[in-house]
Design a protein around this motif. Structure first.
Motif, PDB file in Angstrom:
ATOM      1  N   THR A  37       1.008  -1.213   0.026  1.00 24.84           N
ATOM      2  CA  THR A  37      -0.130   0.150   0.014  1.00 24.84           C
ATOM      3  C   THR A  37       0.847   1.241  -0.092  1.00 24.84           C
ATOM      4  OG1 THR A  37      -0.365  -0.182   2.305  1.00 24.84           O
ATOM      5  CG2 THR A  37      -2.214  -1.180   1.233  1.00 24.84           C
ATOM      6  N   ARG A  40       1.758   2.106  -3.612  1.00 23.50           N
ATOM      7  CA  ARG A  40       0.748   2.595  -4.335  1.00 23.50           C
ATOM      8  C   ARG A  40       0.268   3.957  -3.590  1.00 23.50           C
ATOM      9  NH1 ARG A  40      -2.867  -2.724  -5.222  1.00 23.50           N
ATOM     10  NH2 ARG A  40      -1.290  -4.033  -6.385  1.00 23.50           N
ATOM     11  N   ARG A  42      -1.149   4.574  -0.937  1.00 23.78           N
ATOM     12  CA  ARG A  42      -2.525   4.326  -0.319  1.00 23.78           C
ATOM     13  C   ARG A  42      -2.508   3.915   1.233  1.00 23.78           C
ATOM     14  NH1 ARG A  42      -5.012  -0.369  -3.982  1.00 23.78           N
ATOM     15  NH2 ARG A  42      -5.881  -0.717  -2.027  1.00 23.78           N
ATOM     16  N   LEU A  61      -5.967   3.162   2.549  1.00 27.38           N
ATOM     17  CA  LEU A  61      -7.071   3.594   1.680  1.00 27.38           C
ATOM     18  C   LEU A  61      -7.229   2.928   0.359  1.00 27.38           C
ATOM     19  CD1 LEU A  61      -6.001   7.387   1.544  1.00 27.38           C
ATOM     20  CD2 LEU A  61      -7.729   6.269   2.885  1.00 27.38           C
ATOM     21  N   ALA A  63      -8.942   2.034  -3.468  1.00 32.38           N
ATOM     22  CA  ALA A  63      -8.556   3.107  -4.840  1.00 32.38           C
ATOM     23  C   ALA A  63      -9.629   4.269  -4.757  1.00 32.38           C
ATOM     24  CB  ALA A  63      -9.021   2.121  -6.079  1.00 32.38           C
ATOM     25  N   GLY A  65     -10.123   6.274  -2.574  1.00 37.92           N
ATOM     26  CA  GLY A  65      -9.455   7.179  -1.905  1.00 37.92           C
ATOM     27  C   GLY A  65     -10.244   7.862  -0.678  1.00 37.92           C
ATOM     28  N   ASN A  95     -10.448  -2.754   1.805  1.00 31.75           N
ATOM     29  CA  ASN A  95      -9.980  -2.014   0.927  1.00 31.75           C
ATOM     30  C   ASN A  95     -10.430  -2.410  -0.483  1.00 31.75           C
ATOM     31  OD1 ASN A  95      -6.677  -1.302   2.392  1.00 31.75           O
ATOM     32  ND2 ASN A  95      -8.693  -0.142   2.881  1.00 31.75           N
ATOM     33  N   ALA A 100     -12.083   2.639   3.242  1.00 27.44           N
ATOM     34  CA  ALA A 100     -11.077   2.747   4.020  1.00 27.44           C
ATOM     35  C   ALA A 100     -11.100   2.052   5.350  1.00 27.44           C
ATOM     36  CB  ALA A 100     -10.674   4.193   4.068  1.00 27.44           C
TER      37      ALA A 100
END
Length: 281
Positions: A37, A40, A42, A61, A63, A65, A95, A100
């Motif tokens: 993550t 990425r 995230r 998080l 994708a 967001g 996720n 989230a």
């Protein structure tokens, strides 16, 4: 009727002798998920919500967001062991379904009391509300299941007047302990430092709960009779008070039962995601 051997019923590591291997697997999978993550962009790690190092959380998080529904995972360890670094991968399933997840840490007994830990997780919830502006689902395992239920039953506006009254409308507890009275006579109480009065005070089974709040109290089919009783009685008690409760058994012992949280395709994650989506509406 034979007397209940509470020490045996609640001694989870003795019941699952392979627990060191399971813990090592958790640590490895959690580290892998943090790396994935972070790569990425995230993951937001080590967000401090309190005044000690353990009062921190890691936010993972999807994708989608920051517009995603929000959930908090609270780990177990009988309020006296483990930390979030073992559990990052418990965010993977949600996720993958667009939710989230914050994996929360807290100080441990005997440095603090269980009442202190309840207040710390409340602080974590308020911190996320202030940061994200969202109500949230709290889900947890073992002691984390106890803390999830405590969040659902919290009178938020009495503690934080600017917070929504239903800041945590729903919880999902996996093999939780909701009535702490049986722990008073056990060896672990050397760390927990409970007497009968305090054990009842920090037991969410005995708290008032607002009608319409939701709690799933699930338990592993390989758990002790006491753990099965804890979830069954919790669901019955809160249902009688007007809460929306579910109770059922899932495959696994105390330490393997939460494995499906890492799988976006699992039935467990589908249910937790459903609750998180409901909370976000």
């Amino acid at each position: 009727m034979a007397a209940i051997d509470y020490e045996a019923e609640y001694n989870l590591r003795a019941r699952v002798p392979e627990h060191p291997e399971i813990f090592a697997l958790w640590a490895r999978d959690a580290e892998d998920y943090r790396a994935e993550t972070l790569k990425r962009d995230r993951a937001q790690l080590g967000l401090s919500y309190g005044d000690t190092p353990r009062q921190a959380l890691d936010l993972f998080l999807p994708a989608a967001g920051n517009t995603a529904p929000l959930a908090i995972f609270v780990h177990g360890g009988y309020w006296r062991a483990l930390d979030p670094s073992y559990f990052s991968h418990m965010a993977r399933g949600l996720n993958g379904r667009g939710v989230a997840v914050a994996v929360a840490g807290y100080d441990l007994c005997p440095i603090v009391t269980i009442a202190d830990i309840i207040e710390q997780i409340r602080r974590a919830c308020v911190f996320l509300w202030q940061r994200c502006g969202q109500r949230m689902l709290v889900y947890g395992h073992s002691a984390g299941g106890h803390l999830a239920a405590a969040m659902v039953a919290t009178d938020w506006q009495a503690l934080y007047p600017k917070a929504p009254a239903d800041l945590v409308p729903a919880g999902y507890a996996i093999s939780g302990v909701f009535d702490l009275l049986p722990l008073v006579g056990l060896s672990m109480n050397e760390d927990l430092r409970l007497n009968a009065v305090e054990a009842r005070r920090v037991s969410p089974q005995f708290w008032p709960v607002a009608p319409g709040r939701a709690l799933d109290a699930m338990v592993g089919d390989g758990e002790s009779d006491e753990f099965k009783r804890q979830s069954r009685t919790m669901a019955q008690t809160w249902r009688a008070a007007g809460a929306d409760t579910r109770c059922g058994e899932l495959p696994g012992n105390h330490f393997t039962v939460l494995a499906p949280l890492a799988d976006p395709a699992s039935a467990m994650v589908a249910r937790v995601a459903e609750l998180a989506q409901r909370v976000s509406r």
